[in-house]
Design a protein around this motif. Sequence first.
Motif, PDB file in Angstrom:
ATOM      1  N   MET A 155       2.851   2.064  -3.286  1.00  0.00           N
ATOM      2  CA  MET A 155       2.031   2.617  -4.366  1.00  0.00           C
ATOM      3  C   MET A 155       1.593   4.039  -4.042  1.00  0.00           C
ATOM      4  SD  MET A 155      -0.332  -0.581  -5.691  1.00  0.00           S
ATOM      5  CE  MET A 155      -0.806  -1.172  -4.056  1.00  0.00           C
ATOM      6  N   ASN A 158       0.823  -1.213   0.000  1.00  0.00           N
ATOM      7  CA  ASN A 158       0.000   0.000   0.000  1.00  0.00           C
ATOM      8  C   ASN A 158       0.858   1.264   0.000  1.00  0.00           C
ATOM      9  OD1 ASN A 158      -1.461  -2.250   1.343  1.00  0.00           O
ATOM     10  ND2 ASN A 158      -3.151  -0.787   1.314  1.00  0.00           N
ATOM     11  N   ALA A 163      -5.311   1.955  -3.294  1.00  0.00           N
ATOM     12  CA  ALA A 163      -4.217   1.020  -3.012  1.00  0.00           C
ATOM     13  C   ALA A 163      -4.730  -0.155  -2.195  1.00  0.00           C
ATOM     14  CB  ALA A 163      -3.095   1.738  -2.261  1.00  0.00           C
TER      15      ALA A 163
END
Length: 409
Positions: free
Chosen positions: A253, A250, A264
């Motif tokens: 990104m 997460n 994400a």
Amino acid sequence: METHIPSNSDGTINHISRVRPTHPRRWLILFVVWGSFLLSYIDRVAWSSVAAPVGQSLGIAVGMLGAFVTAFYIGYVIANIVGGLVTDSLGGRKTLTFALIPLGIATFFFGNTQSLSTGVWIQLAMGLFAGADYSAGVKILTAWFGKDRGRAMGIYTTGTSLGVVIANAIVPSISASYGWEAAFRLLGIITFCWAIVTFVTIRETPSLAVQDRIRKSDFLAVLKNRNLIWLAIAGCGALWGTVGFGAWGNALMTKQYGISPVTAGSIIACFGVGAVIAKPTLGWLSDFRKGKRKEFAIGCLVCFAFLLFVFGHASTVTQFYVVAPLLGAAAFGYTPLLVAQVTEVVEEKFVGAAAGLTNAVWQMGSAAAPLFVGRVYGQTRSFELALVVLACGPLIGAVTLAFVASRKS
């Protein structure tokens, strides 16, 4: 009755057919044990789903976002070593219950965290409390499932992948609507309540017979089992990649490409969906080809390393969505294969200790990866390099598995 399964000096188990009458209650047992593992894993990965935005509000540096995850796994590794022995001594039912109750309480109070140091100590405590859940679950399921054990382990281990899906689907949303503190308090309450369900529902064995307790000499024999050592090293490398990606997917990104935490989280949820499908499927297939569990696992780990490399070179939301479910299938698909092999290279009365010890080594990779990858990304700001570092783990695991001796006819 169950036939005695003699082991060889190299740690292999002679393949003798296990005569174990099926019991309809075993599916209820599997559901409750699976639910315990699922909740434990959601508590474990909930922080990763909100690490970037919450870390910023708490004033935590980017390179230290993985500190909470690492703290959890340090406690988890320690508890697994002790938890396996406790499971073989007290039984899976008591061990699992006494692990979930304090885990629920600690998860609830993590919602009061206001600093890095406080959060680290609470996550360490959560890891210590949660550490016995895995070995207890494996011990219970080994007693209830025989010829279809691969399928049972495949379903059981979906707790980790489905935990990723649920955590990333609901924790960011609850945090956005009610605050991240409320999300952790809710998880703590649910975990505590499930501990009561576990204690009331679970039986140790279908026959209610008292299981043999492990002795010191037995424990030493488990430590010398060469197949168990290779499986432990292989799992450590594999989980380096799996947990490292789960902890940083997460945030990487979000930080690298400006993708929103909710989007994400949705991508990582797709990652978990692939895993949910792969685990029971591979476990079920391995029941038909028990002698090929090792080969299935090696292939899965090689694919995992390759897909990490591919994900590292993606750059758009569409590309991430396409690769994520395939990556999830490979990143978690090997787990029922490794767990089933662990139960097959030792006698049944040693399963708790064997599961706890191997998982302790596996989780060393889990503990080290988040901080190491965080340091790499913090210094280089390279999304691709961070994913290459993660890919090294499953490659090492695949090579190590080649040294595991096959089951003998």
